[in-house]
Design an enzyme around this catalytic site. Structure first.
Site, PDB file in Angstrom:
ATOM      1  N   SER A 293      45.446  41.713  46.652  1.00  0.00           N
ATOM      2  CA  SER A 293      43.638  42.013  46.693  1.00  0.00           C
ATOM      3  C   SER A 293      44.422  43.734  45.700  1.00  0.00           C
ATOM      4  O   SER A 293      44.488  43.348  44.934  1.00  0.00           O
ATOM      5  CB  SER A 293      43.386  42.396  48.076  1.00  0.00           C
ATOM      6  OG  SER A 293      42.626  43.404  48.170  1.00  0.00           O
ATOM      7  N   ASP A 304      48.588  41.535  32.061  1.00  0.00           N
ATOM      8  CA  ASP A 304      48.126  41.339  30.538  1.00  0.00           C
ATOM      9  C   ASP A 304      47.994  42.638  29.652  1.00  0.00           C
ATOM     10  O   ASP A 304      48.160  41.676  28.176  1.00  0.00           O
ATOM     11  CB  ASP A 304      46.702  41.136  31.065  1.00  0.00           C
ATOM     12  CG  ASP A 304      45.817  40.034  32.466  1.00  0.00           C
ATOM     13  OD1 ASP A 304      47.035  39.256  32.366  1.00  0.00           O
ATOM     14  OD2 ASP A 304      44.803  39.818  32.672  1.00  0.00           O
ATOM     15  N   LYS A 318      44.542  36.586  46.651  1.00  0.00           N
ATOM     16  CA  LYS A 318      43.356  37.588  47.116  1.00  0.00           C
ATOM     17  C   LYS A 318      42.500  38.323  46.313  1.00  0.00           C
ATOM     18  O   LYS A 318      43.077  39.150  45.693  1.00  0.00           O
ATOM     19  CB  LYS A 318      43.156  38.457  48.966  1.00  0.00           C
ATOM     20  CG  LYS A 318      42.020  38.799  49.517  1.00  0.00           C
ATOM     21  CD  LYS A 318      42.711  39.702  50.071  1.00  0.00           C
ATOM     22  CE  LYS A 318      41.016  40.674  50.812  1.00  0.00           C
ATOM     23  NZ  LYS A 318      40.315  41.215  49.869  1.00  0.00           N
TER      24      LYS A 318
END
Length: 452
Positions: A293, A304, A318
């Site tokens: 999460s 990224d 998740k």
């Protein structure tokens, strides 16, 4: 072209007929819903009258609500007054109990991760363990909130729990003493000119505590600082706003995460504010199958943006957002309302965050025998839709990786108690020398002084 009155009337009549048809469809659907609700009330009345034992109305209604939400996904649930208060205690950062993050899986209570410096962690309870008995009573099939409520209690009180662990022939017995769990979400230390920031959960204190840790490390090491290890292993997640705040500590600009709801245009994007508090120092992030999460939001954002190298093992997966909706009288509804995506548009739902370098935890001799259970293993988990119709193919190479051939005994003899962390620190030592020299020169120090 001019229409005759007759044609105008005909066109209007077609429009009215279309509207009337739509209204009829809606009315029919509404009628079906009412019929289904009637069926629910019929069952409710029959249970009240004919069930072998008398059951109070609240128990039946709560059961109906929980059954409805259980048919959706593993993370949507109804919070009665006790659950609502318990959740607030956890997010506020203090409660009495054992310090175990747990979930329900096919009726069994599964340990996601023990929190650092808590009775559960010190006793040796591991991610993937199953709690089968509390005080000798089988808890299989009980609602998760009942099991959690039984594990919590007054500090100083004792509790006996039974654990089933893969690879163990017999159940494991633990006698634990409850404590006031004051969740310190962030701890830091310095090793070989590397700042190590351990983030164990995302509660209301996590963002400010992370900023404080970075500032303390910077003050302690100054120009000698090689970089940071952000340890997110066995971090079950928590508050979305804290994941955003933590990511912002290490980013100077750009999107951190987006959440996307049911409607096509229902998209909310969160961006970093100007100012990287680490001044561009190299970062390595540690993740494992217990990183979930909010932890995956941080790892995905920095990965990224090429701001950090992620190492360890694939994370939990998740990728959904839960919204808490108060319902009155101290109750609430926690319901999945959106999926979240990393800055590049990746959904980590099911798949998790793939590390840039896969590093096993060699120093844990029993780790290979424990089950690796992730979001994709949970019943009724959300499906990660593949938009281009293709699936990722994973090539396997049976040859052993020469970097990871040491045994746990060999590492122990060498004084390495945490292979993944040791690997991360050494990696920064190899990545950072040039940057360290530049910082030292800017601070007026000699390169030799900076490397000491």
């Amino acid at each position: 072209m001019t229409m005759s009155p007759q044609k105008k009337i005909l066109l209007v009549g077609i429009g009215v007929a279309a509207l009337a048809g739509t209204a009829t469809v809606r009315a029919a659907a509404q009628s079906d819903t009412y019929k289904q609700l009637d069926a629910l009330m019929d069952v409710f009345e029959q249970v009240r009258v004919t069930y072998v034992d008398k059951v109070d109305d609240k128990t039946l209604i709560d059961g109906a609500i929980n059954g409805m939400l259980a048919s959706l996904d593993p993370h949507s649930n109804y919070l009665d007054q006790r659950d609502f208060a318990s959740m607030r205690q956890t997010t506020d950062g203090e409660y009495g109990g054992l310090g175990l993050s747990v979930s329900i899986e096919d009726g069994a209570v599964k340990v996601i991760a023990p929190m650092d410096d808590t009775p559960g962690a010190r006793a040796g309870i591991k991610p993937g363990d199953y709690i089968t008995h509390i005080e000798g009573e089988l808890i299989y099939g009980q609602p998760l909130n009942e099991a959690v409520d039984r594990m919590r209690g007054l500090a100083g009180s004792k509790i006996a729990i039974t654990i089933a662990r893969q690879g163990e022939a017999k159940p494991l017995q633990f006698s634990l003493t409850r404590e006031v769990i004051q969740i310190r979400p962030v701890k830091w230390e310095v090793k070989n000119n590397v700042g190590i920031v351990r983030i164990s959960t995302f509660n209301k204190q996590t963002g400010p505590a992370t900023r404080d840790a970075v500032a303390a490390i910077d003050k302690k090491l100054g120009a000698a600082l090689s970089g940071y290890v952000i340890d997110l292993r066995s971090n079950p997640g928590g508050l979305l706003d804290q994941a955003i705040e933590v990511s912002d500590v290490f980013l100077d600009k750009g999107e951190i995460v987006s959440q996307r709801g049911r409607a096509k245009g229902d998209i909310i994007r969160y961006h970093a504010k100007a100012g990287d508090l680490t001044h561009g120092k190299p970062i390595v992030i540690l993740v494992d199958e217990g990183s979930a999460s909010a932890a995956e939001i941080v790892a995905g954002a920095l990965q990224d943006h090429r701001r950090a190298m992620v190492i360890g093992e694939r994370s939990f997966g998740k990728g959904s957002v839960q919204t808490l909706i108060p319902l009155g009288e101290g109750t609430g509804l926690r319901i999945t309302t959106a999926r979240y995506f990393t800055p590049s548009g990746r959904s980590v739902q099911e798949a998790g965050i793939e590390p840039d370098v896969s590093v096993p935890q060699l120093s844990d001799a029993l780790r290979g025998e424990r089950p690796r259970r992730r979001e994709a293993d949970l019943t009724r988990h959300l499906i990660n839709e593949v938009k281009d119709g293709t699936e990722k193919l994973v090539e396997t190479d049976e040859k052993p990786d020469p970097r990871f051939t040491q045994t746990a005994d060999e590492l122990k003899k060498a004084g390495v108690l945490d292979f993944q962390l040791d690997y991360a620190v050494k990696m920064l030592g190899r990545l950072a020398p040039a940057a360290t020299v530049q910082m030292a020169e800017a601070a007026g120090l000699s390169p030799a002084a900076a490397q000491r």
